[in-house]
Write a protein that holds these residues in place. Structure first.
Motif, PDB file in Angstrom:
ATOM      1  N   PRO A   1      45.532  31.899 -16.455  1.00 43.78           N
ATOM      2  CA  PRO A   1      44.650  30.852 -16.978  1.00 43.78           C
ATOM      3  C   PRO A   1      43.192  31.305 -17.045  1.00 43.78           C
ATOM      4  CG  PRO A   1      45.217  30.401 -14.717  1.00 43.78           C
ATOM      5  CD  PRO A   1      45.987  31.613 -15.096  1.00 43.78           C
TER       6      PRO A   1
ATOM      7  N   LEU B   1      46.603  20.688 -11.339  1.00 38.65           N
ATOM      8  CA  LEU B   1      47.823  21.126 -12.011  1.00 38.65           C
ATOM      9  C   LEU B   1      48.507  22.142 -11.106  1.00 38.65           C
ATOM     10  CD1 LEU B   1      49.501  21.026 -14.604  1.00 38.65           C
ATOM     11  CD2 LEU B   1      48.075  22.807 -15.535  1.00 38.65           C
TER      12      LEU B   1
ATOM     13  N   LEU C   1      51.158  17.782 -13.116  1.00 39.65           N
ATOM     14  CA  LEU C   1      49.807  17.320 -12.857  1.00 39.65           C
ATOM     15  C   LEU C   1      49.857  16.240 -11.786  1.00 39.65           C
ATOM     16  CD1 LEU C   1      46.911  17.677 -14.310  1.00 39.65           C
ATOM     17  CD2 LEU C   1      47.358  15.393 -15.146  1.00 39.65           C
TER      18      LEU C   1
ATOM     19  N   VAL D   1      41.627  20.550 -12.712  1.00 37.24           N
ATOM     20  CA  VAL D   1      41.482  20.140 -14.107  1.00 37.24           C
ATOM     21  C   VAL D   1      40.405  19.082 -14.233  1.00 37.24           C
ATOM     22  CG1 VAL D   1      42.655  19.128 -16.086  1.00 37.24           C
ATOM     23  CG2 VAL D   1      43.924  20.567 -14.502  1.00 37.24           C
TER      24      VAL D   1
ATOM     25  N   THR E   1      42.449  24.416 -22.494  1.00 35.67           N
ATOM     26  CA  THR E   1      42.829  23.014 -22.633  1.00 35.67           C
ATOM     27  C   THR E   1      44.188  22.764 -21.987  1.00 35.67           C
ATOM     28  OG1 THR E   1      41.745  23.134 -24.757  1.00 35.67           O
ATOM     29  CG2 THR E   1      42.990  21.137 -24.292  1.00 35.67           C
ATOM     30  N   ILE E   2      44.304  21.645 -21.277  1.00 34.57           N
ATOM     31  CA  ILE E   2      45.575  21.220 -20.709  1.00 34.57           C
ATOM     32  C   ILE E   2      46.073  20.031 -21.540  1.00 34.57           C
ATOM     33  CG2 ILE E   2      46.747  20.390 -18.644  1.00 34.57           C
ATOM     34  CD1 ILE E   2      45.526  23.027 -18.124  1.00 34.57           C
TER      35      ILE E   2
ATOM     36  N   TYR F   1      40.465  19.963 -19.140  1.00 38.52           N
ATOM     37  CA  TYR F   1      40.133  21.378 -19.248  1.00 38.52           C
ATOM     38  C   TYR F   1      40.172  22.021 -17.873  1.00 38.52           C
ATOM     39  CZ  TYR F   1      38.267  19.114 -23.315  1.00 38.52           C
ATOM     40  OH  TYR F   1      38.149  18.340 -24.412  1.00 38.52           O
ATOM     41  N   ILE F   2      40.472  23.313 -17.847  1.00 41.49           N
ATOM     42  CA  ILE F   2      40.516  24.023 -16.571  1.00 41.49           C
ATOM     43  C   ILE F   2      39.101  24.193 -16.046  1.00 41.49           C
ATOM     44  CG2 ILE F   2      41.076  26.204 -15.458  1.00 41.49           C
ATOM     45  CD1 ILE F   2      43.429  26.462 -17.283  1.00 41.49           C
TER      46      ILE F   2
ATOM     47  N   ALA G   1      52.741  18.792 -17.589  1.00 41.64           N
ATOM     48  CA  ALA G   1      51.598  19.220 -18.391  1.00 41.64           C
ATOM     49  C   ALA G   1      51.676  20.711 -18.630  1.00 41.64           C
ATOM     50  CB  ALA G   1      50.303  18.880 -17.672  1.00 41.64           C
ATOM     51  N   GLU G   2      51.040  21.179 -19.700  1.00 41.93           N
ATOM     52  CA  GLU G   2      51.072  22.617 -19.963  1.00 41.93           C
ATOM     53  C   GLU G   2      49.719  23.113 -20.438  1.00 41.93           C
ATOM     54  OE1 GLU G   2      54.132  22.877 -22.972  1.00 41.93           O
ATOM     55  OE2 GLU G   2      52.613  22.894 -24.536  1.00 41.93           O
ATOM     56  N   ILE G   3      49.527  24.434 -20.280  1.00 37.85           N
ATOM     57  CA  ILE G   3      48.323  25.058 -20.812  1.00 37.85           C
ATOM     58  C   ILE G   3      48.565  25.290 -22.294  1.00 37.85           C
ATOM     59  CG2 ILE G   3      46.800  27.047 -20.665  1.00 37.85           C
ATOM     60  CD1 ILE G   3      47.731  27.398 -17.790  1.00 37.85           C
ATOM     61  N   LYS G   4      47.672  24.749 -23.118  1.00 38.36           N
ATOM     62  CA  LYS G   4      47.913  24.727 -24.555  1.00 38.36           C
ATOM     63  C   LYS G   4      48.084  26.134 -25.117  1.00 38.36           C
ATOM     64  CE  LYS G   4      46.067  22.398 -28.626  1.00 38.36           C
ATOM     65  NZ  LYS G   4      44.866  21.762 -29.181  1.00 38.36           N
TER      66      LYS G   4
END
Lengths: 166, 277
Positions: B203, B194, B182, B243, B208-209, B226-227, B171-174
């Motif tokens: 972050p 995460l 994750l 998350v 959004t993740i 979401y964080i 997974a990544e931070i958009k």
């Protein structure tokens, strides 16, 4: 003969109730009622031990089957089936030795102690196997305690309801 | 010999108990090893048809809510479509269309059994081999990612959802494109963690993740959550991020299975690489 039929119907009824309704309940995100152990608690005292183990195993494995959990319910029901005579002796004392227990006539405290011992043993085994590791001991204990207390209350209520019907 | 038999007969209760207990422990261990879960498969005919019946009754109680979810999904997809159309129009001569992710397609299906209370949860879908569903396909719902197909029978598929401690997903931070894995910690069905996000990611709460691109299973950019909270481990220099999942796992019902047509090819290549080493 009639009595054994009653027990079979009771077992099937509680298994289905557990699968269809009770498994979907998740009170306060922590407690689930596992009332399918009621028929194991209420099986006759003089039942053949091996038959008793087999019945408990079948009850447990059918819950596992629908929950997709391998054998954790079967293991838990087996443990309480194995320990039931000890719990009966602790809770009812002499009445158990002489096989004269009339379940609905025993005192509240005796029933409570028997039910709590059965439920807590069942839950401890269940949640330990479910976590599949001992890393989260606190979480296992927490779940066992909350869910266990909730179950004991429910089972005591059902005992009283059954007794009223008689 | 006589003594051994006598011993067994004398302790027959103990042996019955031991035998059945060991059997259930073996079944439990089996259920925890991937793809070996053949003895009592969750996704078999008996339980499958039972859950189909049950979910067809349950559906009536969820109709209104389901409608709302699908409605808002439609809205989002329409917006996206208009946006894409505009981009295609303005880029007609560039290679935009050929770059689009065309090797992913979706199969709609229904979740007929849902679990979220345990540490190792599984879901059951009402589509199987007959509908060309295979192991290792991704599963998403209108609100985001659900999990990965782990076992299939003719009519049913067993899904390992995000709420299973065994699953870890790229997974990544958009916003910053920093990726990590994750992993569910096993407490609340509404949150996941995460891990392995580097210090430089910086972050923010509410970011959004989404799914990362380093996965053969999911296309890049599907919403995960979401964080909610983050914490830097000073020793390793990596963030641990809590998350909030965009999917409500306690009330899942419709799902789409993602079919990556390049999966087989990519897997073959990976396997070949492994053999060469």
């Amino acid at each position: 003969m009639i009595s054994s039929r009653v027990h079979i119907v009771r077992i099937i009824f509680w298994i289905f109730l557990q699968i269809i309704i009770l498994n979907n309940i998740f009170l306060f995100d922590i407690a689930t009622p596992y009332l399918y152990i009621l028929p194991i608690i209420l099986l006759p005292l003089n039942i053949n031990r091996q038959l008793f183990f087999l019945i408990s195993f079948i009850i447990g494995i059918s819950i596992d089957f629908f929950e997709g959990t391998g054998g954790i319910f079967a293991a838990s029901t087996l443990v309480i089936a194995y320990l039931r005579p000890f719990f009966l002796r602790i809770s009812f004392g002499l009445a158990y030795e002489q096989m004269t227990i009339k379940f609905h006539e025993e005192s509240f405290l005796q029933k409570l102690s028997y039910a709590s011992l059965m439920v807590l043993t069942h839950h401890t085994t269940l949640y330990t196997l479910e976590a599949f590791s001992l890393n989260n001991l606190i979480m296992i204990l927490e779940k066992t305690l909350y869910s266990g207390i909730f179950n004991v209350i429910l089972i005591m209520l059902i005992f009283n309801l059954l007794a009223k019907n008689k | 010999m006589q003594q051994i038999i006598n011993f067994i007969v004398k302790n027959k209760n103990g042996f019955t108990f031991l035998f059945l207990f060991v059997l259930s422990i073996i079944l439990t261990i089996n259920a925890h090893s991937y793809q070996k879960n053949k003895y009592i498969n969750f996704a078999n005919g008996v339980t499958g048809s039972f859950f189909t019946l049950k979910s067809s009754i349950d559906d009536y109680f969820e109709l209104k809510k389901e409608n709302d979810i699908l409605w808002s999904e439609n809205e989002r997809i329409r917006n996206e479509l208009m946006h894409l159309k505009k981009r295609v129009d303005s880029n007609k001569k560039t290679q935009f269309t050929s770059q689009a992710n065309t090797h992913f397609n979706v199969i709609k299906s229904k979740i007929i059994s849902n679990n979220y209370r345990k540490n190792y949860n599984y879901l059951l879908l009402n589509k199987g081999l007959k509908d060309s569903i295979k192991v290792d396909m991704g599963v998403i719902s209108p609100n985001g990612i659900v999990g990965v197909v782990e076992g299939v029978s003719n009519n049913y598929a067993r899904v390992i959802p995000l709420l299973n401690k065994d699953l870890s997903i790229n997974a990544e931070i958009k916003k910053t494109n920093h990726f990590g894995s994750l992993q569910w910690q096993g407490n609340s069905p509404y949150y996941s963690s995460l891990l392995d996000i580097p210090r430089s990611a910086n972050p923010q709460k509410g970011d959004t993740i989404v799914t990362g691109g380093n996965s053969l299973i999911f296309p890049k950019g599907i919403s995960i959550g979401y964080i909610e909270k983050f914490q830097l481990n000073q020793n390793t220099g990596y963030y641990k991020i809590k998350v909030k999942l965009s999917n409500d796992f306690t009330s899942l019902s419709k799902a789409y299975v993602i079919n990556n047509e390049h999966l087989k090819e990519a897997k073959k290549l990976l396997k070949k690489q492994k053999n060469d080493q």
